[in-house]
Each structure stands twice: as structure tokens, then as C-alpha cells.
Write an enzyme that holds these catalytic residues in place. Structure first.
Site, PDB file in Angstrom:
ATOM      1  N   LYS A  75       0.841  -1.200   0.000  1.00 29.41           N
ATOM      2  CA  LYS A  75       0.000   0.000   0.000  1.00 29.41           C
ATOM      3  C   LYS A  75       0.875   1.248   0.000  1.00 29.41           C
ATOM      4  O   LYS A  75       1.917   1.293   0.677  1.00 29.41           O
ATOM      5  CB  LYS A  75      -0.925  -0.018   1.221  1.00 29.41           C
ATOM      6  CG  LYS A  75      -1.960   1.095   1.232  1.00 29.41           C
ATOM      7  CD  LYS A  75      -2.917   0.953   2.413  1.00 29.41           C
ATOM      8  CE  LYS A  75      -3.943   2.061   2.459  1.00 29.41           C
ATOM      9  NZ  LYS A  75      -4.896   1.931   3.588  1.00 29.41           N
ATOM     10  N   SER A 150      -9.689   2.145   2.698  1.00 30.38           N
ATOM     11  CA  SER A 150      -8.784   2.848   1.800  1.00 30.38           C
ATOM     12  C   SER A 150      -7.805   1.915   1.081  1.00 30.38           C
ATOM     13  O   SER A 150      -7.164   2.299   0.115  1.00 30.38           O
ATOM     14  CB  SER A 150      -8.005   3.887   2.602  1.00 30.38           C
ATOM     15  OG  SER A 150      -7.193   3.257   3.602  1.00 30.38           O
ATOM     16  N   SER A 174     -10.183  -0.239   6.937  1.00 26.68           N
ATOM     17  CA  SER A 174      -9.601  -0.074   5.599  1.00 26.68           C
ATOM     18  C   SER A 174      -8.883  -1.286   5.033  1.00 26.68           C
ATOM     19  O   SER A 174      -8.456  -1.269   3.880  1.00 26.68           O
ATOM     20  CB  SER A 174      -8.648   1.135   5.580  1.00 26.68           C
ATOM     21  OG  SER A 174      -9.384   2.327   5.704  1.00 26.68           O
TER      22      SER A 174
END
Length: 480
Positions: A75, A150, A174
């Protein structure tokens, strides 16, 4: 080679037995990315040259770790030395870190191959990936729908077979929410179980890095490598790391499950409820028992979370001023430079949360909002402690709905915030939770969420593994 048909264990065996090379695996990852990412948009930055060079070096050595030579996606809010880390924000478009995050050091110790940085909501603020400062990632099961957020890029990349595993971060759901939307396995570890050093902070008392994988056992292998105390992180727990795969196949005979009535109440889609009820039936057949309980303070979780998270974001994001790093917009004086750099660099959602947090922390409002939200957080944690004193796990849906369409909720921030209704309380309490696929509703994946006592990730893996083995939903794959 397709990663859809492989586990980390099977890939390790093939590398060790010289049935496949690390170079071939890495090339397969990039081939799949090139074949599908124009539809999925999971990656923001690829590191093909360095990845292929590392793969070639690893082929000269013997595989000494289960993750040896495995391609992975990271990420884009986890710093990577010499590789652009943007947090999906235009403000950090040119940022190349000078060090690795602790989780990257630990993965590199196992000799994984990092193939690139994954798309996300800007600074991890969002539930759909539509807040990315670059491009919205798409759901591999239906590209008209969001992958969640996210960590949407992380979940989409695993679901699309681009990488066998990815790292995400979870502040209010997330990891688990996109795992649910994309039909993969996502774990939010106990707060303090995994080092946050090198994770660009959104809300420091809530953020936690965790793995996203295709199977439960794969998830346990990745957590095994990244967990543990880190002297560089003052919130890191001084606790030994358990062997998360030991006893994972022990079954659930005698397991006590709590099902909060609030988790199957108003706002939860009928298709989602049906899948959760079917999951409970499966676990009953395996020897577990369940009872309905209540988490009375969970209804206040969303309000408390957005006050606390936004307050911490307001403080954490003050460092992004266009002076020390990131994109700088020239101004007539220093104050003008700050204004232009931040107003042009930050997206709308980030600005919204900074403003909310600054207001909540301001003189005259601190006691009424921030302090009260902290008290509510304590009540929520006590609710979990009380329930988990009598039960082994808490069970419910990960998200009240399946993945919604791109653009469906962008004009309604409050509706978007409520998508994290069932995941947020876990972050406020600091407990571990896992989302595992439990079927489909209208052709889109549904996630089953399991919550345990702090540092009881082994319990989560054991229950999730038992359920996975009798359903096989983790073997389903999207038709890209």
C-alpha cells in the site's frame, strides 16, 4: 503461471524444488498486472526493473523462508526506500523515502519481491478508493463497482491475481472492508501487534498494518513475518509472536460465538444477512454454538471515530507544508506558500477531515467533542471486554452491503462514512478482526467478520480456517 490456483505454501514448494524460478513468478506478476490493470487501476507505481533484478539474484540462492521469492504489493502509505510513496496524494507526488518501514525490512529479511505500490484513498481517508488523488481503483468482480477503501488497491490486486499477497493499513476498516468487497481475506491485527514505523500516519491511535491474501493460512504466514515488537515504534507491544499456523486446523468444536443484534439490524442488506446466517449454520454444524448479544454503545462508534480520527489527522497532516518534502507551490511569502501547497495538494476529503479535526480540538470545543468521544471510545472497549469474557469470538458481516457503484455515494459523505459502521468499533477498542469471504449477493462478494480478544489472532485464524475449508469461497475468482 496463475496465482489464482496457488497458495504461498505451494509456491514455496515449487521454488524450493526448482519447479519454478523466482524470475518466472515475478514475470507472471507483471504480466498479470499489464493484462488487467488498465481495468483495475490497483497500482500507482511499479518497480519492475529492481524487482526483476532481485528475482534474478534470488534464483542463485536456496529458498530459506516460506515467503522467499514471493511477489507482493505494498500500500502506498508504507514507505519504501528509493521508491515513490505518494499516499495517493498529489502533495507527495515526488516523494522518495530514504528508508524502509519496519514491515518492509521484515519482508525483505524473508526475501520477498516487492513489485510496486498500491492505490488507495488519499492519506487513507475513504471507504471506496474514489478519494485517490490519481485514479479510482475498480472491483475485479465488476469494474463498475468500487473495491472499497482505503486499501482498495491492495484488495483488488490480490483478487485480480496480480500478486499472491499485499499489505494494507486499517484505521476504521480499511483492510477488512475492501477485503469484503473484493472477496479476499483481510486481517486487522491487534493495535501494537505490527510496527507502525514507516506507515504515514492518519490517526496514530487507530492505524494498524495488516495482510490481505487469498486464503486464511496465507494470511497467517504473512502476519507471522511482519508482527513483533519494534523499538522504533513506541506503541509497539512487548509480546512474543505466536506461531499463527500452529493448530490452525484444530476445528471449532465447543467454540462460543456472540452475534450482536446491532450487527444484523437496520441498514444491513437482506442478501448480506442471509450469507451471515448461512455461515452461522455452517459453524454450528462444525460444533460451535452461538447466542445473540448486544453492544449498546456501538451506535455511537461512527460519530466518535470521525471526531477522534479527524482530530489526529489534523495534527499528523500539519507536517505536509510544502517545505520539508513533497510538492511545493511557490507563494509571495511563507504563509502563502503553505496555503497554496496545502490547498492544491490535498483533496476534498482530506481537507474536510482536517477542518473537522481542527474544530474538534479548538479552544471551547475540545471538552464537548474530542474529550467526549474519548469517553465513548472507552465504553465501546468495555462492551467488547464484557462480551469476549464469555465468548470466544464476535461474529457479523464485515460491511452492511456489497460493493456499491463508482460515483454512487460521492456526493454524500455521511452515507459513505456509514459503510464502516461495523468495522470502526474494532479500531476504537484495539481488538483484532478478520474478514473472510462467505458467499455472494447479486454477484458480488460478502465478507464475514470475526472479532477476538486482543492478541488472539490465532483464534481468529482457527475459526476462519475451519469455515474456509467447508465453504471454499476463497477459491472463487473473478472473470476479468
Amino acid at each position: 503461471m496463475s496465482f489464482f490456483d496457488e497458495t504461498l505454501s505451494s509456491l514455496h514448494t515449487k521454488i524450493k524444488n526448482k519447479e519454478v524460478t523466482v524470475t518466472e513468478l515475478t514475470k507472471a506478476s507483471f504480466d498479470q498486472i499489464k493484462a488487467t490493470d488498465d481495468k483495475i487501476h490497483a497500482f500507482l507505481t511499479l518497480d519492475e526493473e529492481r524487482a526483476m533484478a532481485k528475482a534474478a539474484e534470488l534464483d542463485k540462492q536456496d529458498a530459506n523462508h516460506l515467503l522467499y521469492g514471493i511477489p507482493a504489493g505494498i500500500k502506498d502509505n508504507i514507505v519504501t526506500k528509493g521508491l515513490r510513496t505518494t499516499c495517493a496524494s498529489q502533495l507527495l507526488d515526488n516523494f522518495e523515502p530514504v528508508h524502509d518501514a519496519t514491515v518492509m525490512n521484515r519482508l525483505n529479511d524473508a526475501n520477498i519481491v516487492s513489485v510496486g505500490k498500491l492505490n488507495m484513498d488519499e492519506f487513507a481517508m475513504g471507504s471506496s478508493n474514489e478519494n485517490s488523488g490519481y485514479v479510482t481503483a475498480r472491483n475485479p468482480w465488476n469494474t463498475d463497482h468500487v473495491p472499497g477503501g482505503s486499501s482498495g488497491g491492495s484488495a483488488a490486486a490480490v483478487a485480480a491475481g496480480q500478486v499472491p499477497f499485499a499489505l494494507g493499513s486499517d484505521t476504521g476498516g480499511s483492510i477488512r472492508q475492501p477485503a469484503s468487497f473484493c472477496g479476499v481475506v483481510g486481517l486487522k491485527p491487534t493495535y501494537g501487534r505490527v510496527s507502525r514505523f514507516g506507515l504515514v500516519a492518519f490517526a496514530s491511535s487507530l492505524d494498524q498494518i495488516g495482510p490481505i491474501t487469498r486464503t486464511v493460512e496465507d494470511n497467517a504466514y504473512v502476519l507471522q513475518q511482519i508482527a513483533g515488537h519494534d523499538p522504533l515504534d513506541s506503541t509497539s507491544a512487548h509480546m512474543d509472536v505466536a506461531d499463527y499456523t500452529k493448530g490452525i486446523d484444530g476445528g471449532v468444536e465447543g467454540l462460543r460465538i456472540a452475534v450482536p443484534k446491532e450487527y444484523l439490524g437496520e441498514g444491513v442488506d437482506e442478501g448480506v444477512k442471509a450469507r451471515i446466517q448461512e455461515a452461522l449454520q455452517k459453524l454450528e454444524e462444525l460444533g460451535a454454538s452461538w447466542e445473540e448479544v448486544s453492544l449498546p454503545n456501538s451506535k455511537y462508534a461512527v460519530a466518535a471515530y470521525y471526531l477522534l480520527a479527524s482530530s489526529e489527522a489534523s495534527a499528523n497532516l500539519a507536517r505536509f507544508d510544502g517545505v520539508r518534502y513533497g510538492v511545493r507551490k511557490e507563494g509571495t511569502d511563507l504563509l502563502d506558500l503553505y496555503k497554496k501547497s496545502r490547498s492544491e495538494g490535498f483533496g476534498d476529503e482530506v481537507k474536510r477531515r482536517i477542518m473537522l479535526g481542527t474544530f474538534a480540538l479548538s479552544s471551547g470545543y475540545y471538552d464537548a467533542y474530542y474529550k467526549k468521544a474519548q469517553k465513548v471510545r472507552t465504553l465501546i472497549r468495555e462492551d467488547y471486554e464484557q462480551i469476549l469474557h464469555s465468548y470466544d469470538v464476535i461474529l457479523g458481516p464485515t460491511v452492511p452491503t456489497t460493493a456499491f457503484k463508482v460515483g454512487e455515494n460521492t456526493d454524500d459523505p455521511l452515507t459513505m462514512y456509514l459503510k464502516d459502521l461495523l468495522t470502526i468499533p474494532v479500531n476504537l477498542a484495539g481488538n483484532p478482526a478478520i474478514s473472510v469471504p462467505c458467499g455472494f449477493s447479486d454477484g458480488l462478494p460478502v465478507g464475514l467478520q470475526l472479532i477476538a480478544k486482543p492478541f488472539e489472532e490465532r483464534t481468529l485464524y482457527k475459526v476462519a480456517y475451519a469455515y474456509e475449508q467447508v465453504t471454499q469461497f476463497t477459491k472463487e475468482k473473478p472473470q476479468l
